[in-house]
Structure formats: C-alpha cells, structure tokens
Design an enzyme around this catalytic site. Structure first.
Site, short mmCIF file in Angstrom:
data_model
loop_
_atom_site.label_atom_id
_atom_site.label_comp_id
_atom_site.label_asym_id
_atom_site.label_seq_id
_atom_site.Cartn_x
_atom_site.Cartn_y
_atom_site.Cartn_z
N LYS B 61 45.59 35.64 28.75
CA LYS B 61 45.54 34.36 29.45
C LYS B 61 46.70 33.44 29.11
CE LYS B 61 41.57 34.39 31.84
NZ LYS B 61 41.52 34.08 33.29
N SER B 86 35.23 28.62 29.77
CA SER B 86 34.34 28.71 28.60
C SER B 86 34.98 29.54 27.50
CB SER B 86 33.01 29.34 29.02
OG SER B 86 33.23 30.62 29.54
N GLU B 218 34.57 46.15 36.17
CA GLU B 218 33.77 44.92 36.02
C GLU B 218 32.44 45.27 35.38
OE1 GLU B 218 34.70 42.46 40.02
OE2 GLU B 218 34.40 44.61 40.33
N ASP B 223 30.22 43.04 39.62
CA ASP B 223 31.28 43.87 40.19
C ASP B 223 31.61 43.47 41.63
OD1 ASP B 223 28.64 44.71 40.59
OD2 ASP B 223 29.22 46.76 41.04
N SER B 319 42.42 43.55 27.41
CA SER B 319 42.85 42.21 27.84
C SER B 319 42.66 41.11 26.81
CB SER B 319 42.13 41.84 29.13
OG SER B 319 40.73 41.82 28.93
#
Lengths: 339, 339
Positions: B61, B86, B218, B223, B319
C-alpha cells in the site's frame, strides 16, 4: 582455555570479494537492507537490518559455500565436496553442489534436528550421521575426502568462504548509497560463531567505512571472539551447555577470522536466549522477517541496549531464518511494547 | 447483488507507472522475488514470491499512497491528506504523508485492531474513529476533506494509486531477467480486494508478458472480482461475516480496476481461512517471510492446488505482513509436511 593454532595463511582481499560477488550474481539473493521508521522512533536512532534469512537456503552460508565450490579447479570439483555441519552450512553446501551438478556428502550429528537432516537430503546431498560424543566429525570428513577425492568445504576458516560472506559487505555499502545515506554507519553489528561472516564483512567494508565500529555478538558462554578481543589472543572456551542460538556454538575464534578480528573488531558482546527470543519477535513484527535465534543475535544486542544507537546509524546483520516453528511461535507470544 | 457504478475515467499507462517508479526510487523497498528450491521440488513447478511484506509499513500500500501524494499539486499537498482504512492503507498514507512533512487524517473504525490504530498514530497521523455500523466512513472523510482542503487518498480507485501498485509489475519483469528466467511466467497470482494491486500489476506487465494468465484470489464470500469476471459485469456481494483475510474485504470490484479486469484477468479463485493459514505457515518456513493471512492469499491458492503449477512457472504476490502475532503463532503450530 587454550589458544587454538593461529592461521597465518592469506585472507581474501577486495579483488577476491569482488570476484565472489561476480560468481554469486544471479545465484544468490541480493537481500534487502530493511528499516522500520517506528522502531527507529522507539530507539531514537536508525537501525538497518541486512536480511540474510531471505538468502537461498535461508542463511548467509550459501554465499560462502557457493563461492568455495565455484573456486575449485574443475577437475577437483567434479570429484564432489564434503562438509561437516549440523545446520545452515550443511544445507548451503548441499544446495550449491546441486547447482554445479556434483556430489555432496554432509557429515551431520545423529541428533541434529530431523528437519535440518531432511532438508539437507532433499537438496540432494548424501548425509552421513555420527555420534556427537563418541566420534570426531572432522576425522570422518577427512576419511571421506581421502577415499573419494572430494574437496572439503570448510564452514569459516577458508579464504573463498570468507570472500563469499564478504559479498554482504559490498552489497550493504551500495545499498546505503541507494537509500540516500551518504555517511558510513556508526556501528556494524554482526553475529559470530567461527567468524567467517564477521571477518568477511569487515574486509569488504574496510575501504568504504574505515571508521565504522564493528561489534560481534555471541551467545553468553560461547563468546570466544569477544573474549579473544579482550585478551588480545585467541581463546578457547568450554561450551556451557545448550543455547537457543544453535548456529553460534563454535567455542573459539576461527584462525583466519581472528587475523581480521585482532586489528578490525572493536569489541564483542554476549546475549542471552531471552534477548534472542525478543529479537526474533521484533524482527517478525517490525521487519516481517523470520529469523532464527542465533540469526537475530545482532538485532538482540541493539534492542537489549548493548550497542549505543541513540542519534546513530547502526546496521545489524540478520544471518539466518532456519528456526524451529514451535520456537518461532513461542517468541511471537512473548509480551512486547507496541507499536 | 447490484452492480456498482462503472468508472470510465482514465487508467495509468506505461508512462505513468514508470513515473511512479521514478518517484518511489529510494523511498520504497525494491522487494525481492524469492524462490525456494525444495518447495519447487514438492510442487513439481517453479513458484516465485514477490515479497511485499518487506515494503515500508509492511505492505504494498505504501507504493500507491506515496505516488498519489507525490502526484498532487504542491499547493494541494500542503493542505494535507485524508484517507479511510482499517489497516494497511492507513499506515501507508500516514507514513507517506510524514515523508512529505504534511498532515494526514485517517478515518478508522473504532473496532479496528488497537495495534493498527496505534501504528497509524505513531506514523504521525491524526486518527478519527467512527462506528462501523452507525456511521459512513466515506461521508466522514468527505467532510474532513471539505473542511480542511485536504486531498482524499483513495485506497484503490485512483490512477495514481494504481500506477504506484503497478511498480511491482515493472520490478518483477526486471527481476525475472536478473534471475536468468527469460521466458514470461505462465501465471501471475495476485490477491484482490478493491483491485488496485492486481490492476496496477496487470497494466505494468501487459507489454512484457502479454500471454501470462492473471488469476486473482479472494476470500470465499468476498470473491466479488472473481464473480464479476464470470458475470462479465461488476457484481456487489453481501459480506458473509468475518474472515482472517481482513485486508481483502471489499465486496465489489473497484471501478477503474474492473476496466482492467474485464479485458485482462483470466479468472478468480476463492480461498478459505484454513488455506490462508497454511500459506502463512509455508511462507515463514520456505521464504522466511511474515505474511498476514490476506497477504498470503495468492500463495494459498497455489498450495491448495487451485492454480496449476506442475511444469510451470508461477509468480505469487505476497502483499502484506501486518499480522496479529497470536494468529501468526497459531499458523506456525499447524501440522505440515516437512521438508
């Protein structure tokens, strides 16, 4: 404590370390130099961590093993290699030998962790186990060497191995520049067992960072290098018993490493198992790195306040990540200050 | 399930992604592309993992947040930024704003993990909490934006954010070459929430790897992207309840990401919490990476057999690594096949 023999043979120079870097290009991981701003805030200083757990086979040992095998004459290399190790050097030699398509025989204690024996075998090596109490691993390795013509790949007291580990130093100098840090670090903190890692890095950074303090970290009771620095001559310790830092249990300073240490190492510090576990936990939280207790020794010394960091820039080398999952889980459950 | 509005505004091109890479140079970590030979043996294929947990603030991010803030007009930037999140986007915007020396206000649910709120504050951001059930975070962010003149940094539906995430794709193309892998990977596996990461990478690798399959992963029940691909139009799901993959809970495909997905994504797969935990454990063992459950989704899909890998080369993007230590410990204690 009796002094082990002092090696007077040559050490790798800048040329040999740069040649090692050439050989390792595309084979070894150029591991990142990581930093966490929030941890820096807490320490009131700047801590950078060289992330060798991300190295092939999970520790820096791959660098030295690969460079040593690459440095053999082709005819010698074709006869294979032999090594003795209970852990990271075993996997490193096995994996490097596989890349060269040659046989590797690794002499391991029968009571080594089953997963380390299994991983060494999985890399394609033949594993010969021995009784740690009744048998001499060096004698076994020497016999295999003589019978097969295989070359012995030493864990630390070898110029090619030291040069391989030294490539970490070359990378760190480049990476500090890439991160916009033009000044040399104040302190370089490196864990130490036989001293191949710390001596290799010290040789590699000598020109770029001549005034950087080099502090080695050992488990309490195995702090032979630190005591040798104080004594001004190599000392041999009687191991006090088990330590969680199983990668750092050589109870004397290696011959060639000592030649570097005597003129270049500032001092040594000793850490406890609890300090190592705190560092394993912090490395996971702040750097997202899985580090084994011995591999976290340099970070542990900083977090425990043994290395001044306030207002300074300190690089700690995290040397390996081959940790028992249960021990890692235990470390993660320890209480810590957050964030 | 009703379709969210489809965005028709422009997407970043190669030029914008390369400009993002220039801005991020020296600020973001060039995360390594890791591989474990023994895991490859077990999978009978080649799995490479892009290690974004090592990114600044512990997730990819940071790339998008930094590029978005860097792309603002200077006068706008001086008035600060606001974001709602969040978790990982919150810390990323806070850390990026600090680097620019500007104010950041982050709107976070009052029941977000205390450590994530604390870390966002520690990065120097002002945190405004809200009631997840009774209040609308976008409305709160919009009010702050209007009152202060701060710029809203969107989590995924923004060309500059997508371009920032796309820099991962540029790096991977280079890193495959550096590793001596001249052929494109067969499959690229990327976790998906709003779709900023997957769409950015897809745009970045389009020229170099036009025939590589792109599969998004996902959590089951969240998903939306996978179902949108099947439906041929964006669908919105009703979230089924909590998932350990707390980073992947956007129940619809983002507007701009969908514009990429519809023509470039091959398919979506859904994973369970148990599969995510197995991947968290394997990532620690084989890659020495601390990965959060959502961040391990792409690895999970490969390990669970949802992505064919036998005889193929597959890249999975890990990630993020901002995991609750107790959950990580729980994952490490799960039974696994070794080595």
């Amino acid at each position: 404590m009796s002094a082990p023999e002092v090696c007077t043979e040559d050490l790798p120079g800048r040329t040999e370390i740069e040649a090692a870097a050439q050989r390792l290009a595309g084979q070894a991981v150029r591991t990142p130099l990581l930093e966490d701003r929030l941890l820096n805030d807490r320490l009131s200083g700047r801590l950078l961590v060289k992330a060798e757990p991300l190295q092939r086979t999970g520790s820096f040992k791959f660098r030295g093993a690969y460079n040593a095998i690459a440095s053999l004459q082709e005819a010698d290399r074709a006869r294979g290699v032999v090594a003795f190790s209970s852990g990271n050097h075993a996997q490193a030699v096995a994996a490097a030998a596989r890349l060269f398509g040659i046989d590797a025989t690794i002499v391991m204690p029968a009571d080594a962790p089953a997963v380390k024996i299994a991983r060494t075998r999985a890399h394609g090596a033949r594993v010969v186990t021995y009784d740690r109490v009744a048998e001499d691993r060096e004698a076994i390795a020497n016999t295999i060497q003589r019978d097969s013509g295989a070359s012995l790949i030493r864990p630390y007291d070898d110029p090619a191995v030291i040069a391989g580990q030294g490539t970490i130093g070359l990378e760190m100098v480049d990476q500090m520049g890439e991160a916009g840090l033009s000044a040399p670090p104040d302190t370089l903190v490196i864990c130490c067992s036989g001293g191949g890692l710390s001596s290799g890095i010290a040789l590699a950074v000598e020109t770029a960072w001549p005034d950087t303090a080099i502090v080695v970290v050992e488990p309490a009771g195995y702090d032979a290098m630190g005591r040798s620095i104080v004594a001004g001559e190599p000392v041999r310790l009687t191991p006090p018993g088990p330590t969680l830092c199983d990668a750092l249990t050589v109870p004397f300073a290696g011959g060639r490493p000592w030649q570097v240490a005597r003129r270049r190492f500032t001092r040594g510090v000793a850490i406890t198992d609890d300090q190592a576990l705190d560092a394993v936990s912090e490395a996971a939280r702040s750097f997202k790195l899985v580090v084994e207790p011995g591999g976290a020794a340099a970070i542990a010394a900083v977090l425990a306040g043994l290395i001044p960091i306030e207002g300074r820039t300190v690089i700690a080398v995290a040397s390996g990540g081959n940790v028992d999952p249960a021990i890692h889980a235990q470390a993660m459950m320890r209480p810590v200050a957050e964030p």
